[in-house]
Design a protein around this motif. Sequence first.
Motif, PDB file in Angstrom:
ATOM      1  N   ASP A   1     -66.458 -26.425  14.258  1.00 32.07           N
ATOM      2  CA  ASP A   1     -66.183 -27.365  15.335  1.00 32.07           C
ATOM      3  C   ASP A   1     -65.983 -26.569  16.619  1.00 32.07           C
ATOM      4  OD1 ASP A   1     -65.809 -29.838  16.518  1.00 32.07           O
ATOM      5  OD2 ASP A   1     -63.636 -29.799  16.238  1.00 32.07           O
ATOM      6  N   MET A   2     -66.415 -27.153  17.770  1.00 32.97           N
ATOM      7  CA  MET A   2     -66.298 -26.499  19.067  1.00 32.97           C
ATOM      8  C   MET A   2     -65.256 -27.240  19.915  1.00 32.97           C
ATOM      9  SD  MET A   2     -70.308 -25.660  19.800  1.00 32.97           S
ATOM     10  CE  MET A   2     -70.068 -24.122  20.644  1.00 32.97           C
ATOM     11  N   HIS A   3     -64.450 -26.480  20.620  1.00 28.51           N
ATOM     12  CA  HIS A   3     -63.364 -27.053  21.412  1.00 28.51           C
ATOM     13  C   HIS A   3     -63.921 -27.779  22.632  1.00 28.51           C
ATOM     14  CE1 HIS A   3     -59.488 -27.421  23.416  1.00 28.51           C
ATOM     15  NE2 HIS A   3     -58.911 -27.021  22.293  1.00 28.51           N
ATOM     16  N   VAL A   4     -63.315 -28.925  22.963  1.00 27.32           N
ATOM     17  CA  VAL A   4     -63.799 -29.743  24.078  1.00 27.32           C
ATOM     18  C   VAL A   4     -63.481 -29.078  25.416  1.00 27.32           C
ATOM     19  CG1 VAL A   4     -63.619 -31.986  25.204  1.00 27.32           C
ATOM     20  CG2 VAL A   4     -63.540 -31.839  22.720  1.00 27.32           C
ATOM     21  N   ASP A   5     -62.263 -28.609  25.582  1.00 28.79           N
ATOM     22  CA  ASP A   5     -61.860 -28.009  26.853  1.00 28.79           C
ATOM     23  C   ASP A   5     -62.252 -26.545  26.966  1.00 28.79           C
ATOM     24  OD1 ASP A   5     -60.677 -30.422  27.602  1.00 28.79           O
ATOM     25  OD2 ASP A   5     -58.802 -29.897  26.562  1.00 28.79           O
ATOM     26  N   HIS A   6     -62.355 -25.868  25.844  1.00 25.85           N
ATOM     27  CA  HIS A   6     -62.754 -24.451  25.817  1.00 25.85           C
ATOM     28  C   HIS A   6     -64.018 -24.337  24.958  1.00 25.85           C
ATOM     29  CE1 HIS A   6     -58.811 -23.596  27.532  1.00 25.85           C
ATOM     30  NE2 HIS A   6     -58.275 -24.299  26.552  1.00 25.85           N
ATOM     31  N   PRO A   7     -65.193 -24.632  25.534  1.00 22.62           N
ATOM     32  CA  PRO A   7     -66.413 -24.693  24.705  1.00 22.62           C
ATOM     33  C   PRO A   7     -66.865 -23.352  24.146  1.00 22.62           C
ATOM     34  CG  PRO A   7     -66.943 -24.949  27.039  1.00 22.62           C
ATOM     35  CD  PRO A   7     -65.454 -24.971  26.940  1.00 22.62           C
ATOM     36  N   TYR A   8     -66.221 -22.252  24.546  1.00 17.94           N
ATOM     37  CA  TYR A   8     -66.572 -20.940  24.004  1.00 17.94           C
ATOM     38  C   TYR A   8     -65.820 -20.627  22.705  1.00 17.94           C
ATOM     39  CZ  TYR A   8     -62.285 -19.877  26.592  1.00 17.94           C
ATOM     40  OH  TYR A   8     -61.005 -19.887  27.075  1.00 17.94           O
ATOM     41  N   LEU A   9     -64.874 -21.483  22.301  1.00 17.78           N
ATOM     42  CA  LEU A   9     -64.119 -21.263  21.065  1.00 17.78           C
ATOM     43  C   LEU A   9     -64.735 -22.086  19.932  1.00 17.78           C
ATOM     44  CD1 LEU A   9     -60.415 -21.327  22.312  1.00 17.78           C
ATOM     45  CD2 LEU A   9     -61.799 -19.332  21.717  1.00 17.78           C
ATOM     46  N   VAL A  10     -65.109 -21.402  18.862  1.00 20.64           N
ATOM     47  CA  VAL A  10     -65.719 -22.056  17.694  1.00 20.64           C
ATOM     48  C   VAL A  10     -64.850 -21.755  16.479  1.00 20.64           C
ATOM     49  CG1 VAL A  10     -67.801 -22.315  16.299  1.00 20.64           C
ATOM     50  CG2 VAL A  10     -67.997 -21.675  18.709  1.00 20.64           C
ATOM     51  N   VAL A  11     -64.362 -22.801  15.812  1.00 15.58           N
ATOM     52  CA  VAL A  11     -63.583 -22.619  14.592  1.00 15.58           C
ATOM     53  C   VAL A  11     -64.479 -22.910  13.401  1.00 15.58           C
ATOM     54  CG1 VAL A  11     -62.702 -24.995  14.676  1.00 15.58           C
ATOM     55  CG2 VAL A  11     -61.478 -23.276  13.346  1.00 15.58           C
ATOM     56  N   VAL A  12     -64.375 -22.075  12.359  1.00 14.41           N
ATOM     57  CA  VAL A  12     -65.201 -22.237  11.155  1.00 14.41           C
ATOM     58  C   VAL A  12     -64.299 -22.202   9.928  1.00 14.41           C
ATOM     59  CG1 VAL A  12     -67.222 -21.186  12.233  1.00 14.41           C
ATOM     60  CG2 VAL A  12     -65.652 -19.747  10.938  1.00 14.41           C
ATOM     61  N   GLY A  13     -64.765 -22.868   8.881  1.00 15.24           N
ATOM     62  CA  GLY A  13     -64.093 -22.814   7.587  1.00 15.24           C
ATOM     63  C   GLY A  13     -65.005 -22.174   6.560  1.00 15.24           C
ATOM     64  N   HIS A  14     -64.471 -21.262   5.759  1.00 19.63           N
ATOM     65  CA  HIS A  14     -65.272 -20.489   4.805  1.00 19.63           C
ATOM     66  C   HIS A  14     -65.123 -21.037   3.383  1.00 19.63           C
ATOM     67  CE1 HIS A  14     -66.446 -17.347   7.613  1.00 19.63           C
ATOM     68  NE2 HIS A  14     -65.196 -17.341   8.063  1.00 19.63           N
ATOM     69  N   TYR A  15     -66.059 -20.610   2.546  1.00 23.25           N
ATOM     70  CA  TYR A  15     -66.028 -21.020   1.143  1.00 23.25           C
ATOM     71  C   TYR A  15     -64.844 -20.393   0.401  1.00 23.25           C
ATOM     72  CZ  TYR A  15     -67.859 -22.405  -3.427  1.00 23.25           C
ATOM     73  OH  TYR A  15     -68.021 -22.979  -4.656  1.00 23.25           O
ATOM     74  N   ASP A  16     -64.392 -19.225   0.853  1.00 29.70           N
ATOM     75  CA  ASP A  16     -63.282 -18.548   0.159  1.00 29.70           C
ATOM     76  C   ASP A  16     -61.920 -19.082   0.597  1.00 29.70           C
ATOM     77  OD1 ASP A  16     -63.139 -17.592   2.701  1.00 29.70           O
ATOM     78  OD2 ASP A  16     -63.324 -15.462   2.176  1.00 29.70           O
ATOM     79  N   GLY A  17     -61.872 -20.125   1.446  1.00 32.92           N
ATOM     80  CA  GLY A  17     -60.603 -20.739   1.840  1.00 32.92           C
ATOM     81  C   GLY A  17     -60.051 -20.259   3.161  1.00 32.92           C
ATOM     82  N   ASN A  18     -60.705 -19.297   3.795  1.00 30.16           N
ATOM     83  CA  ASN A  18     -60.223 -18.793   5.080  1.00 30.16           C
ATOM     84  C   ASN A  18     -60.745 -19.659   6.227  1.00 30.16           C
ATOM     85  OD1 ASN A  18     -58.567 -16.454   4.681  1.00 30.16           O
ATOM     86  ND2 ASN A  18     -60.382 -15.398   3.888  1.00 30.16           N
ATOM     87  N   VAL A  19     -60.012 -19.643   7.322  1.00 30.98           N
ATOM     88  CA  VAL A  19     -60.489 -20.228   8.571  1.00 30.98           C
ATOM     89  C   VAL A  19     -60.512 -19.115   9.619  1.00 30.98           C
ATOM     90  CG1 VAL A  19     -59.740 -22.587   8.131  1.00 30.98           C
ATOM     91  CG2 VAL A  19     -58.134 -20.975   9.171  1.00 30.98           C
ATOM     92  N   ALA A  20     -61.449 -19.214  10.573  1.00 29.09           N
ATOM     93  CA  ALA A  20     -61.586 -18.165  11.586  1.00 29.09           C
ATOM     94  C   ALA A  20     -62.025 -18.799  12.896  1.00 29.09           C
ATOM     95  CB  ALA A  20     -62.599 -17.113  11.133  1.00 29.09           C
ATOM     96  N   ILE A  21     -61.699 -18.112  13.985  1.00 33.06           N
ATOM     97  CA  ILE A  21     -62.070 -18.572  15.328  1.00 33.06           C
ATOM     98  C   ILE A  21     -62.906 -17.481  15.991  1.00 33.06           C
ATOM     99  CG2 ILE A  21     -61.220 -19.230  17.613  1.00 33.06           C
ATOM    100  CD1 ILE A  21     -58.698 -20.283  16.232  1.00 33.06           C
ATOM    101  N   TYR A  22     -64.098 -17.870  16.446  1.00 37.15           N
ATOM    102  CA  TYR A  22     -64.995 -16.956  17.156  1.00 37.15           C
ATOM    103  C   TYR A  22     -64.951 -17.277  18.651  1.00 37.15           C
ATOM    104  CZ  TYR A  22     -67.038 -15.549  12.690  1.00 37.15           C
ATOM    105  OH  TYR A  22     -67.235 -15.057  11.427  1.00 37.15           O
TER     106      TYR A  22
END
Length: 708
Positions: A398-419
Amino acid sequence: VFPASSEMPQRQPPRRQSISVGRGARKRDEDSGTDVGEGADEWAQSKATVRPPDQLELTDAELKEEFTRILTANNPHAPQNIVRYSFKEGTYKLIGVVNQLAVHFSQVGNLIPKDSDEGRRQHYRDELAAVSYQGSQESAKVVISETEILEEEEEPKETEAETELGSQTDVPAAEAAAKATEEELMTPKQPKERKLTNQFNFSERASQTLNNPLRDRECQMEPPPRTNFSATANQWEIYDAYVEELKKQEKTKEKEKAKTPVAKKMGKMTMRKMTSMESQSDDITKVTQAAKIVERMVNQNTYDDVAQDFKYYEDAADEYRDVEGTLLPLWKFQNDKAKRLAVTALCWNPKYNDLFAVGHGSYDFMKQSRGMLLLYSLKNPSFPEYIFSSESGIMCLDMHVDHPYLVVVGHYDGNVAIYNLKKPQSQPSFRSSAKSGKHTDPVWQVKWQKDDMDNNLNFFSVSSDGRIVSWTLLKSELVHTDVIKLKAEGNTTDGLNGLQLHTVGCGTAFDFHKEIDYMFLVGTEEGKIYKCSKSYSSKFLDTYDAHNMAVDAVSWNPYHAKVFMSCSSDWTVKIWDHTIKTPMFIYDLNSAVGDVAWAPYSSTVFAAVTTDGKTHVFDLSINKYEAICSQPVVAKKKNKITHVQFNPIHPIIIVGDDRGHVICLKLSPNLRKMPKEKKGQEVQKGPAVEIAKLDKLLNLVREVKTKT
């Protein structure tokens, strides 16, 4: 040297001499007592071979053995270790090619062969010169003879005495002069030798070319418009500016202090490596922007017909159809690094309408490998704008509405990360871990939410482990809070000592209400949909027995506050009113439904994709019973479509399949029909019109349900 006289000794012929030698030898042979056959000659006798003392004694086999020697053009004295300094690599390098040519004699000449055309021409010129010279000689002889005759006739008669004296003195002088002139005329003057010019020796020829005159080109332009700007700053404004700058500096210092010493060391090491790499290799970053622009220009020329279709093409056949529409394929996005990875998530950028993110992973439990996060632009369909790789498959983003350069992802191993797209690093800026409360099962969906009370960024995630977690970004770490734990209702088992064990509900999808901030829906693997609240962690607001198989997606209507939609692997798409526990509309699509999405321009239009490779587009205001467009959009039937998304501005959708391909499709005019204009009435537009349009349909269904 002998004097030429009769007493010079005469040589004897060599034959007699050889005979005498033979006789002497015979006599010596007789004296010595050797028997020589009669008539035997010295020349007939076999000659004795003289052996050198150091000659080897070889057998016949060794003598018959052949030794081959190959003559080559290589110079044995040519050096093989010549080195030259390479300015490109900064080292001395051996020269591989050595000149094997040895020149013994060379001379530059200007000879021309007689048989050549130039030789024949020059020979012909010399002959003409000789002939003309001979003709001039003969004419000169004739002139001399005529002058002599005239002189004899015109001589005055002198006295006898004078003639006798003059004849005695002048005759020999005249005869000598006449002889000298005759000799001069008779001796042929040889023509001057002309040097044969070599037509290939260009040093003997010269030419002067005319230099083109220089021209001055001038152009006069209008000066750019100018405006005078003036402002006055008082002491308070200057003071406030200094205070803000000091606050910024203090914040940066706090961030540096918060970093651990290990992180600081790693940062320094990476910076050193980066600087060393930049010094060794050519710095390409200087031309990155220019290269991107050129690449987009080339792609625009390559896919010019597709760009024209995207901008201007409208299917004219829609005028002759009643309600049905079509999908026009435009671009196809694929990357070699994401081969054999399924498209697990799609999301348009909220700020740039041509940019979208694609998550790659695998839905197969047995074939789990790496993951990829790619961001494509419609301006450059051949190559992604950003590429990020991960060890585990990406299942949602998902991409942030106010900060479109921040992308959050969810992984198969249960981790979440922000690029962070602003940072060129391939690693995520924030990442969960086992210590920070990561999920124990795959993360199926993530969603950005509004900032909390302290203006910290936060997002939610749902996983098969039954937890719905709220994540907050605090400085340099992720802090988690469990919002709710899903429990399957009615599925309790008795454990040891009479303890009741609740079965965990596996969350697969969720969506937050557009207006009521605390309300959200959660779909589960059991086919149930729970209406939950952020405030209650132990109870559900409502439960819907939605599907017979896992819920793949749930989505609130962007216009109507009561309506949401769900899809499942049981082949159905259902539209609900959250105040009623039974669905308002049910559509069977004859195949497992992977994803559904509402259209941003209408409250009654939505799209669904199925695993048989088809895309279905519905418009409830036109047809409440079936899709107005069902079209296969993948090349092979085996390819399963996994996700679909509408562009927020342009009339296009993107669909992704399980082979890593993303296809862009344009909606025909029938699929985006707006209300017709009536004479004398203005067409009303806006959210209120869309809500009323959907309400009208829902009221019809409610009346039918109340009657039954």
